[in-house]
Design an enzyme around this catalytic site. Sequence first.
Site, PDB file in Angstrom:
ATOM      1  N   ARG A 106       0.797  -1.231   0.000  1.00  0.00           N
ATOM      2  CA  ARG A 106       0.000   0.000   0.000  1.00  0.00           C
ATOM      3  C   ARG A 106       0.826   1.277   0.000  1.00  0.00           C
ATOM      4  O   ARG A 106       0.572   2.194  -0.781  1.00  0.00           O
ATOM      5  CB  ARG A 106      -0.925   0.042   1.226  1.00  0.00           C
ATOM      6  N   THR A 107       1.805   1.362   0.895  1.00  0.00           N
ATOM      7  CA  THR A 107       2.522   2.631   1.044  1.00  0.00           C
ATOM      8  C   THR A 107       3.276   2.965  -0.242  1.00  0.00           C
ATOM      9  O   THR A 107       3.193   4.078  -0.765  1.00  0.00           O
ATOM     10  CB  THR A 107       3.479   2.555   2.245  1.00  0.00           C
ATOM     11  N   LYS A 167      26.425  -3.997  -2.013  1.00  0.00           N
ATOM     12  CA  LYS A 167      27.897  -3.978  -2.086  1.00  0.00           C
ATOM     13  C   LYS A 167      28.499  -3.259  -0.892  1.00  0.00           C
ATOM     14  O   LYS A 167      29.689  -2.989  -0.853  1.00  0.00           O
ATOM     15  CB  LYS A 167      28.343  -3.258  -3.365  1.00  0.00           C
ATOM     16  N   ARG A 201      11.073   3.639   3.109  1.00  0.00           N
ATOM     17  CA  ARG A 201      10.740   2.716   4.212  1.00  0.00           C
ATOM     18  C   ARG A 201      12.002   1.925   4.526  1.00  0.00           C
ATOM     19  O   ARG A 201      12.750   1.541   3.623  1.00  0.00           O
ATOM     20  CB  ARG A 201       9.624   1.754   3.803  1.00  0.00           C
ATOM     21  N   HIS A 259       5.019   5.710  11.504  1.00  0.00           N
ATOM     22  CA  HIS A 259       4.471   5.589  10.147  1.00  0.00           C
ATOM     23  C   HIS A 259       3.514   6.775   9.962  1.00  0.00           C
ATOM     24  O   HIS A 259       2.296   6.629   9.896  1.00  0.00           O
ATOM     25  CB  HIS A 259       3.741   4.257  10.016  1.00  0.00           C
TER      26      HIS A 259
HETATM   27  N1   CP Z   1      -0.245  -0.072   5.816  1.00  0.00           N
HETATM   28  C1   CP Z   1       0.934  -0.323   5.239  1.00  0.00           C
HETATM   29  O1   CP Z   1       1.962   0.274   5.584  1.00  0.00           O
HETATM   30  O2   CP Z   1       0.889  -1.305   4.292  1.00  0.00           O
HETATM   31  P1   CP Z   1       2.137  -1.785   3.431  1.00  0.00           P
HETATM   32  O3   CP Z   1       3.096  -2.476   4.390  1.00  0.00           O
HETATM   33  O4   CP Z   1       1.584  -2.717   2.405  1.00  0.00           O
HETATM   34  O5   CP Z   1       2.784  -0.564   2.844  1.00  0.00           O
END
Ligand code: CP
Length: 308
Positions: free
Chosen positions: A57-58, A86, A107, A135
Amino acid sequence: MPKKINFQGKSLVSITDLSKLDIIQVLKIADELKKEPQPHLLDGYVMGSCFFEPSTRTRLSFETAMQRLGGRVIGFAEAGTTSGKKGETLYDTIKMVSGYTDVVVMRHPLEGAARRATEASDKPILNGGDGANQHPTQTLLDLFTIKECQKKLQGITVAMVGDLKYGRTVHSLAEALRHFGARLYFVAPESLQMPNSICEELKTQGIKFSLHENIDSIINKVDILYMTRIQAERFPDKMEYEKVKNIYVLTPRMLDKAKPNMRVMHPLPRVNEIETGVDNTPHAYYFEQAKNGLYVRQALLGLVLGKL
Ligand code: CP
């Protein structure tokens, strides 16, 4: 009229980087973008999409958000395809990507990685999740969704259920809801309860919360039931994960006691903590929630690039 806040060039690492007014502004713009798309707002801009940890999603909603605003995307969905393999450091990787792009979404499995990235980058960094820490863009879409389905943010009752110890989504959300006078119920086994640091902060802010071990005791009290996955990947001891992995499974029957307008949210992915039968009840709102990520992330991109 509150003063319009200038987000241009700013990073978003933690939800605590934003004031209540900032949050309200992002949600308002996201609402406008949901109603009226702006397909050329970010023509000519490029977003770096750096995912050192898996995401559906993110990553995809950020990338879609950028493309639907007319921008372009470069990046990677898997750290193993980069020169990190590397031995290149996070600092150097982000420095390179920020040289090629106008904004960087990232992320990373390590707490503090996004903050470290801001030291390497002269472009805004948007944190798409750093380990068990924060998050913040998820929290903004969660707040947008709560407001959408409850028609208000102020004074709502929210139960957070599952892995509250390692869950970055619930850490950020609890910290944001303090601005809106929420009543919070934390439902988790003792070993996965909300960290003391967050509970102490809520106490200082005068936010009412209580700790619980089962859903049944609170389900009739809440406006939002925020389910989370027990995250195997965060447990240092896999035996501990095995003990708690199936502790909460929401079934349609359990919803009989819920208020008619109670909505079930979940940042997703789910494993088995929400039975698929719940999807067909009027309480399910997690797929709409995930879709709202698109508008909230469009608002953030437009704001930090100085176009909104
Ligand atoms: N909610 C969320 O962060 O989903 P993903 O891990 O799929 O990005």
